[in-house]
Design an enzyme around this catalytic site. Structure first.
Site, short mmCIF file in Angstrom:
data_model
loop_
_atom_site.label_atom_id
_atom_site.label_comp_id
_atom_site.label_asym_id
_atom_site.label_seq_id
_atom_site.Cartn_x
_atom_site.Cartn_y
_atom_site.Cartn_z
CG ASP A 140 5.85 -39.13 -38.25
OD1 ASP A 140 4.84 -39.25 -38.95
OD2 ASP A 140 5.83 -39.05 -37.00
CG ASP A 200 1.89 -39.87 -34.20
OD1 ASP A 200 3.12 -39.70 -34.11
OD2 ASP A 200 1.33 -40.20 -35.26
CB SER A 212 0.66 -42.74 -37.90
OG SER A 212 0.06 -41.88 -36.95
CG HIS A 229 6.45 -39.35 -32.64
ND1 HIS A 229 5.98 -38.83 -33.83
CD2 HIS A 229 7.30 -38.42 -32.14
CE1 HIS A 229 6.53 -37.64 -34.03
NE2 HIS A 229 7.32 -37.36 -33.01
CG HIS A 247 4.42 -43.68 -35.77
ND1 HIS A 247 5.76 -43.57 -35.46
CD2 HIS A 247 3.93 -42.43 -35.70
CE1 HIS A 247 6.06 -42.31 -35.22
NE2 HIS A 247 4.96 -41.58 -35.37
CG MET A 255 0.14 -35.34 -30.65
SD MET A 255 -0.86 -34.68 -31.99
CE MET A 255 -0.09 -35.49 -33.38
CG MET A 289 5.04 -35.17 -31.32
SD MET A 289 3.91 -35.30 -32.71
CE MET A 289 3.32 -36.96 -32.47
CG MET A 342 9.22 -34.60 -36.81
SD MET A 342 7.99 -35.92 -36.70
CE MET A 342 6.49 -35.12 -37.31
C1 DX5 Z 1 2.38 -35.80 -36.99
C2 DX5 Z 1 2.51 -37.26 -36.63
C3 DX5 Z 1 2.47 -38.21 -37.79
C4 DX5 Z 1 1.21 -38.22 -38.58
C5 DX5 Z 1 1.45 -38.79 -39.94
O1 DX5 Z 1 2.59 -35.05 -35.85
O2 DX5 Z 1 3.72 -37.48 -35.95
O3 DX5 Z 1 2.79 -39.52 -37.36
O4 DX5 Z 1 0.20 -38.93 -37.95
O5 DX5 Z 1 0.28 -38.70 -40.63
P1 DX5 Z 1 0.16 -38.50 -42.21
O6 DX5 Z 1 0.71 -39.74 -42.82
O7 DX5 Z 1 -1.28 -38.30 -42.41
O8 DX5 Z 1 1.00 -37.29 -42.55
ZN ZN Z 2 4.59 -39.52 -35.44
#
Ligand code: DX5
Ligand code: ZN
Length: 228
Positions: A178, A38, A11, A69, A36, A40, A71, A140
């Site tokens: 994740d 993310d 990620s 992903h 991956h 947000m 969010m 998650m």
């Molecule tokens: C959290 C994200 C994850 C996160 C994982 O909202 O969706 O993808 O970046 O990071 P680590 O491996 O540090 O938990």
């Molecule tokens: Zn994620």
């Protein structure tokens, strides 16, 4: 029990953004094929990460499969744009979708794979109606919003349940996890049916090449090189 039949998806949330290009090249050189990403929005989760310009810039230089992903609230507003900038799969949260069937169809109609994410507090039953339609379920294992959190072991009941259901009913979806994945929790996850492991902190802290080797994994999978 599966041993090396899993795929790592680093990620970029945990990357050093000043050296992002360099770090992604290092991942590719070490055999990583799936990234991956993310996204947000500061609404669905408290934090804001990055969006279209970052992804389209990476797409120009990178052959990895982009596992995006989302969010964000009302993800249906932005599916087309995320595909246009380079997503190979789009995962939306079941908690954010009013009409899940419509969103799955929309994502597929854009020519990319579709995943559904489920938060630790959300019952897995919420995704059951879509298991024959989706390409991936993302369980998650931390609350969404931040990297570096502690792995919630109880979420493995969901992955184990999904694996059993998949076998029983002959479904084809992949199981992704994740949050909080490190060398210890990785093994637990794989033992409990996980196919794809997202990892931010454990991959990007310190020596990336070394971390990728330690985390292991094969190219089994969901996301091989992007054909975009
Ligand atoms: C959290 C994200 C994850 C996160 C994982 O909202 O969706 O993808 O970046 O990071 P680590 O491996 O540090 O938990
Ligand atoms: Zn994620």
């Amino acid at each position: 029990m599966k041993t090396d039949c899993y795929q790592m998806a680093p990620s970029i949330l945990a990357a050093d953004f000043y050296r992002l290009g360099e770090q992604l090249m290092e991942l590719e050189q070490n055999g990583i094929e799936m990234l991956h990403i993310d996204v947000m929005d500061g609404m669905y989760v408290p934090s804001i990460s990055f969006g279209f310009p970052v992804i389209s810039t990476l797409r120009k230089e990178c052959r990895m499969f982009f596992d995006v992903h989302l969010m964000i609230v009302q993800p249906e507003r932005y599916i087309r744009e995320f595909v246009d900038v380079g997503a190979d799969s789009i995962t939306v949260h079941v908690e954010t979708c009013k009409d899940m069937n419509q969103i799955i169809d929309l994502i597929h109609s854009c020519g990319v794979k579709c995943g559904i994410a489920v938060n630790p507090e959300t019952e897995i039953e919420r995704v059951l109606p879509y298991l024959d339609k989706v390409d991936m379920i993302l369980v998650m294992s931390v609350r969404p919003g931040f990297g570096g959190q502690k792995f919630m072991e109880e979420t493995l009941k969901k992955t184990d349940y999904l694996r059993r259901l998949r076998k029983e009913k002959g479904y084809h979806f992949f199981i992704e996890i994740d949050g909080g994945i490190n060398t210890r929790t990785k093994s637990l996850a794989v033992e409990n049916g996980v196919d794809i492991l997202v990892s931010g902190t454990a991959i990007f802290s310190g020596d990336i090449s070394e971390n990728v080797k330690i985390m292991g994994g094969s190219t089994y999978a969901f996301g091989k090189h992007s054909n975009r």
